[in-house]
Scaffold this motif. Structure first.
Motif, PDB file in Angstrom:
ATOM      1  N   UNK A   1      76.081  59.977  88.657  1.00 44.73           N
ATOM      2  CA  UNK A   1      76.971  59.026  89.323  1.00 44.73           C
ATOM      3  C   UNK A   1      76.960  57.692  88.607  1.00 44.73           C
ATOM      4  N   UNK A   2      78.042  56.916  88.682  1.00 46.85           N
ATOM      5  CA  UNK A   2      78.058  55.590  88.055  1.00 46.85           C
ATOM      6  C   UNK A   2      76.936  54.722  88.602  1.00 46.85           C
ATOM      7  N   UNK A   3      76.326  53.865  87.764  1.00 49.78           N
ATOM      8  CA  UNK A   3      75.158  53.070  88.176  1.00 49.78           C
ATOM      9  C   UNK A   3      75.539  51.822  88.965  1.00 49.78           C
ATOM     10  N   UNK A   4      76.340  51.953  89.979  1.00 42.38           N
ATOM     11  CA  UNK A   4      76.769  50.825  90.788  1.00 42.38           C
ATOM     12  C   UNK A   4      76.589  51.147  92.264  1.00 42.38           C
ATOM     13  N   UNK A   5      76.318  50.122  93.053  1.00 42.13           N
ATOM     14  CA  UNK A   5      76.297  50.243  94.511  1.00 42.13           C
ATOM     15  C   UNK A   5      77.287  49.230  95.057  1.00 42.13           C
ATOM     16  N   UNK A   6      77.894  49.482  96.223  1.00 42.98           N
ATOM     17  CA  UNK A   6      78.874  48.532  96.768  1.00 42.98           C
ATOM     18  C   UNK A   6      78.258  47.154  96.992  1.00 42.98           C
TER      19      UNK A   6
END
Length: 233
Positions: free
Chosen positions: A173-178
């Motif tokens: 998954x992309x390494x970002x969190x909201x």
């Protein structure tokens, strides 16, 4: 020489990654998010810059910048924000790198130099001016009126049309969190102040750098100045 050729689409976006990484390190130094002795002075693009010596911090910044450049290649990025926060998670300053594509390029033309675009050598001179502006930012903003040990930062990626990050490797998954809305530029209060630092049109993408002081920070600064005047009286 390749450095004097007009930029192509595929040369422009990767070229933004390294100066962005250098800028993030320098922001953390000049705004004293971490102690000065955590950094070493370097030169890049013929400008003085600062690099963290902490392996974990370096790895985090490098990973975030790599993920950003992956999204840049997809043309989805609107802004990259370096947010500095207080100990109680209140936004203090946002360093906003805004990006806007100025032309559409077909996939088969992305390695072709764009007529009228600047060269890699010219782009390096603009990066130098961005970094010099960052080095002088304390003269414009003053010192952050908090203990540096209490500061934290976040790197926030804002995409066009509320899209989610989509670039990923090896089915991860992309390494970002909201991000929480108050941390983003859309969550900025009316009392915040925006200062434009530098802008450049590469002929393929417009890049600008601005710093925004939050209403919370400005109110805290005004309160501190009022107390100082009362003590002086």
């Amino acid at each position: 020489m390749a450095s004097h050729l007009a930029l192509s689409f595929n040369r422009t976006y990767p070229a933004l990654g390294h100066p962005l990484e250098v800028a993030i390190h320098t922001i953390l130094y000049v705004r004293q998010v971490y102690p000065p002795d955590l950094f070493v002075r370097r030169r890049k693009y013929d400008a003085p810059v600062y690099q963290s010596r902490h392996p974990a911090l370096n790895e985090y910044i490098a990973g975030a910048v790599k993920a950003i450049t992956d999204e840049l290649a997809l043309g989805t990025v609107d802004k990259v924000v370096v947010l500095i926060k207080s100990a109680d998670e209140k936004p203090l300053e946002r360093f906003i790198f805004a990006l806007r594509s100025t032309l559409q390029v077909e996939s088969y033309n992305k390695d072709t130099s764009v007529e009228g675009a600047m060269s890699s050598a010219s782009l390096g001179q603009y990066f130098r001016s961005f970094l010099l502006k960052l080095n002088m930012i304390e003269a414009q903003l003053g010192q952050l009126e908090v203990d540096g040990a209490d500061l934290s930062f976040a790197i926030i990626l804002e995409l066009h049309d509320d899209k989610a990050p989509s670039a990923a490797h090896a089915k991860e998954p992309p390494p970002w969190v909201p991000a929480s809305t108050p941390d983003t530029t859309s969550g900025t209060s009316d009392g915040a102040e925006l200062h434009m630092l530098r802008a450049v049109d590469t002929g393929i993408i417009n890049l600008s750098l601005a710093v925004q002081e939050s209403e919370y920070k400005l109110n805290a600064d005004n309160a501190s100045k009022s107390k100082g005047k009362q003590r002086a009286a």
